[in-house]
Design an enzyme around this catalytic site. Structure first.
Site, PDB file in Angstrom:
ATOM      1  N   CYS A  24      40.638  38.414  42.424  1.00 51.29           N
ATOM      2  CA  CYS A  24      41.013  39.094  41.285  1.00 51.29           C
ATOM      3  C   CYS A  24      42.466  39.752  41.475  1.00 51.29           C
ATOM      4  CB  CYS A  24      39.882  40.141  41.079  1.00 51.29           C
ATOM      5  SG  CYS A  24      40.450  42.013  41.017  1.00 51.29           S
ATOM      6  N   GLU A  25      43.127  39.519  40.559  1.00 53.18           N
ATOM      7  CA  GLU A  25      44.480  40.030  40.577  1.00 53.18           C
ATOM      8  C   GLU A  25      44.787  41.585  40.521  1.00 53.18           C
ATOM      9  OE1 GLU A  25      46.672  37.852  37.787  1.00 53.18           O
ATOM     10  OE2 GLU A  25      46.351  39.165  36.134  1.00 53.18           O
ATOM     11  N   HIS A  26      43.841  42.215  39.955  1.00 55.78           N
ATOM     12  CA  HIS A  26      43.820  43.662  39.707  1.00 55.78           C
ATOM     13  C   HIS A  26      43.801  44.415  41.099  1.00 55.78           C
ATOM     14  CE1 HIS A  26      42.941  43.115  35.233  1.00 55.78           C
ATOM     15  NE2 HIS A  26      44.173  43.242  35.588  1.00 55.78           N
ATOM     16  N   HIS A  27      42.761  43.931  41.912  1.00 54.64           N
ATOM     17  CA  HIS A  27      42.213  44.656  42.994  1.00 54.64           C
ATOM     18  C   HIS A  27      42.556  43.801  44.396  1.00 54.64           C
ATOM     19  CE1 HIS A  27      39.839  46.484  40.040  1.00 54.64           C
ATOM     20  NE2 HIS A  27      40.191  47.624  40.484  1.00 54.64           N
TER      21      HIS A  27
ATOM     22  N   GLN B   1      38.908  36.384  35.932  1.00 56.76           N
ATOM     23  CA  GLN B   1      37.758  35.323  35.558  1.00 56.76           C
ATOM     24  C   GLN B   1      37.986  34.690  34.345  1.00 56.76           C
ATOM     25  OE1 GLN B   1      33.903  36.332  36.762  1.00 56.76           O
ATOM     26  NE2 GLN B   1      32.909  35.059  35.038  1.00 56.76           N
TER      27      GLN B   1
ATOM     28  N   HIS C  49      31.822  39.924  41.392  1.00 58.60           N
ATOM     29  CA  HIS C  49      33.382  40.486  41.618  1.00 58.60           C
ATOM     30  C   HIS C  49      33.027  41.557  43.073  1.00 58.60           C
ATOM     31  CE1 HIS C  49      35.725  38.873  38.519  1.00 58.60           C
ATOM     32  NE2 HIS C  49      34.401  38.448  38.075  1.00 58.60           N
TER      33      HIS C  49
ATOM     34  N   CYS D 255      35.482  43.630  43.498  1.00 60.35           N
ATOM     35  CA  CYS D 255      35.739  45.015  43.026  1.00 60.35           C
ATOM     36  C   CYS D 255      34.645  45.655  42.127  1.00 60.35           C
ATOM     37  CB  CYS D 255      36.945  44.799  42.014  1.00 60.35           C
ATOM     38  SG  CYS D 255      36.886  43.588  40.480  1.00 60.35           S
TER      39      CYS D 255
HETATM   40 ZN    ZN Z   1      39.012  43.549  40.126  1.00 56.26          ZN
END
Ligand code: ZN
Length: 192
Positions: free
Chosen positions: A78-81, A119, A147, A149
């Site tokens: 996941c590119e956010h975390h 996703q 996920h 995260c």
């Molecule tokens: Zn994430």
């Protein structure tokens, strides 16, 4: 990929959380993380359409029914975390005059998953790749993933899985889509 730079960044991260990067357990960690990054992000500069370039022409307009492959395991980051999300992909497509070796579908998924991802976007990108690469009359992609995260931080919902769906062409039709979804029903490790 710049392995040295990743290793320096990991050492910096370890220092920033108050760890001692030189203690025995951590000494090779920057190197291991750099190796893992090669794997996690190896699809960043690969073209998934190239995997479909040698699709097989079939005469007479091709099969009229959908080809469905379910429970394709994948992992992405996941590119956010920068935490992994893991799950299964189910793919259906309605061929026009070309089909593809079934082994190519997991490779398309893997190439697109091996990038910093969301996703939702991964689902759309798989659908677009199949629509364009196979000139498919219809595509349906369903991803079901857990996920890191969500499971390991914040609300810590270990059992929560996220379902995303993308459809194209004739498989965007609610009736046809429902037909495929019922084929996928009760499948997948997440539901057994
Ligand atoms: Zn994430």
């Amino acid at each position: 990929m710049d392995s040295e730079r990743i290793q320096r960044a990991v050492t910096e991260l370890l220092l920033a959380i108050g760890e001692d990067p030189s203690r025995p357990g951590l000494a090779r960690t920057p190197e291991r993380v750099a190796e893992a990054c090669e794997e996690f992000f190896g699809g960043l500069h690969e073209d998934p359409l190239a995997l479909l370039a040698d699709s097989i022409p079939v005469g007479g307009g091709g099969p009229s029914e959908a080809v469905v492959v379910r429970d394709i395991s994948f992992r992405s980051i996941c590119e956010h975390h920068l935490l992994p999300f893991l799950g299964v992909a189910h793919i259906a497509y309605l061929p026009s005059d070309r089909i593809v070796g079934l082994g190519r579908l997991p490779r398309v998924v893997d190439t697109l998953a091996s990038r910093p991802q969301l996703q939702e976007r991964l689902t759309e990108e798989i659908a677009d790749t199949l629509e364009r690469g196979l000139d498919a009359r219809g595509v349906l992609v369903v991803l079901d993933a857990v996920h890191g995260c969500v499971a390991a931080r914040g609300s810590r919902q270990e059992a929560a899985s996220t379902l995303t769906l993308a459809s194209r062409g004739e498989l965007s039709d609610p009736v046809r889509r429902a037909e495929i979804m019922s084929l996928l029903g009760r499948s997948g490790p997440a539901h057994d």
